[in-house]
Design a protein around this motif. Structure first.
Motif, mmCIF file in Angstrom:
data_model
loop_
_atom_site.group_PDB
_atom_site.id
_atom_site.type_symbol
_atom_site.label_atom_id
_atom_site.label_comp_id
_atom_site.label_asym_id
_atom_site.label_seq_id
_atom_site.Cartn_x
_atom_site.Cartn_y
_atom_site.Cartn_z
ATOM 1 N N ALA A 228 0.831 -1.102 0.013
ATOM 2 C CA ALA A 228 0.047 -0.067 0.049
ATOM 3 C C ALA A 228 0.974 1.326 -0.118
ATOM 4 O O ALA A 228 0.303 2.154 -0.497
ATOM 5 C CB ALA A 228 -0.996 -0.129 1.245
ATOM 6 N N ALA B 236 1.520 1.841 -3.587
ATOM 7 C CA ALA B 236 0.385 2.046 -4.628
ATOM 8 C C ALA B 236 0.259 3.419 -5.268
ATOM 9 O O ALA B 236 -0.009 3.537 -6.567
ATOM 10 C CB ALA B 236 -0.708 1.382 -4.031
ATOM 11 N N ASP C 271 -6.158 -1.609 -8.114
ATOM 12 C CA ASP C 271 -5.991 -1.174 -6.860
ATOM 13 C C ASP C 271 -6.782 -2.433 -6.046
ATOM 14 O O ASP C 271 -7.794 -2.879 -6.345
ATOM 15 C CB ASP C 271 -6.648 0.092 -6.484
ATOM 16 N N GLN C 272 -6.309 -2.608 -4.741
ATOM 17 C CA GLN C 272 -6.967 -3.614 -3.994
ATOM 18 C C GLN C 272 -7.558 -2.900 -2.731
ATOM 19 O O GLN C 272 -7.277 -1.713 -2.410
ATOM 20 C CB GLN C 272 -5.913 -4.399 -3.567
ATOM 21 N N SER D 80 -3.329 -1.790 -1.214
ATOM 22 C CA SER D 80 -2.234 -2.227 -1.818
ATOM 23 C C SER D 80 -2.651 -2.274 -3.430
ATOM 24 O O SER D 80 -3.793 -1.833 -3.818
ATOM 25 C CB SER D 80 -1.734 -3.674 -1.699
ATOM 26 N N CYS D 81 -1.914 -2.405 -4.272
ATOM 27 C CA CYS D 81 -2.338 -2.694 -5.823
ATOM 28 C C CYS D 81 -1.487 -3.746 -6.559
ATOM 29 O O CYS D 81 -0.509 -4.446 -5.985
ATOM 30 C CB CYS D 81 -1.632 -1.360 -6.633
#
Length: 205
Positions: free
Chosen positions: A129, A132, A155-156, A160-161
């Motif tokens: 993250a 990101a 993107d999560q 995070s990504c």
């Protein structure tokens, strides 16, 4: 200062723990051209040459990695037999073939997926993250010292990504990226321009 264009792949021949970690790396350089005190990026980590020897095309150099460096870089990277992407420091007047790279690892990511696309490999990486916000489509990123262009970013929910890059056959052949497997940790360095832009934006907000 570096460009993310790997000039050789080296092998860790010896590891000695005495205070800091002394790492001896074999490489195809000419030892006469390796200065004591010179900087060499080792899979994206800028390290200082403290010893060197061998012969042209069959050289070795030694660097020291502090506990801070080891803790902030990819897990298991500093082991005997490990292969490292090497890049000598950029000299004034040389071509800037990749992008501006400092050799300071910003974080550790991991290989999330690998998919063949034509003759190339589409590689997807998970980034923490903290990194990101600095990763954008068509932006630059350094993965284990290799300058690459980001294709897509997803993107999560946890901040995070995941991002994907395209690795052409030449890059796979002349770097360690061709041997990466799912789940392996990698060193990530974000684009230095993205870092400054994010800082400016945060101050404006």
């Amino acid at each position: 200062m570096f460009t993310g264009i790997v000039s050789a792949v080296g092998t860790i021949e010896e590891i000695r723990q005495s205070g800091d970690l002394r790492i001896v790396v074999s490489c195809p350089y000419d030892p006469a051209d390796i200065d004591i005190g010179a900087s060499i990026a080792c899979s994206g980590v800028c390290l200082t040459v403290v010893e060197r020897g061998g012969s042209q095309g069959d050289a070795w150099f030694a660097v020291d990695a502090s506990s801070e460096t080891v803790s902030r870089t990819a897990k298991g990277r500093w082991q005997q037999g490990g292969r490292l992407n090497l890049e000598r420091a950029l000299r004034l007047g040389e071509e800037l073939g990749g992008h501006i790279v400092t050799g300071h690892v910003d974080g550790v990511g991991s290989v999330a997926a690998i998919e063949p696309v034509g003759d190339s490999r589409k590689m997807t990486f998970a980034a923490p993250a903290a990194l990101a916000p600095y990763i954008a489509p068509k932006g630059s990123i350094t993965i284990d010292g290799v300058s690459l262009t980001v294709n897509e970013v997803e993107d999560q929910d946890d901040g995070s990504c995941r991002f994907s890059v395209n690795v052409i056959p030449h890059t796979s052949a002349v770097t360690t990226l061709g041997t990466l497997e799912t789940g392996v940790d990698v060193n990530l360095e974000i684009d230095v321009l993205a870092r400054y832009l994010q800082r400016i934006q945060s101050l404006r907000s």
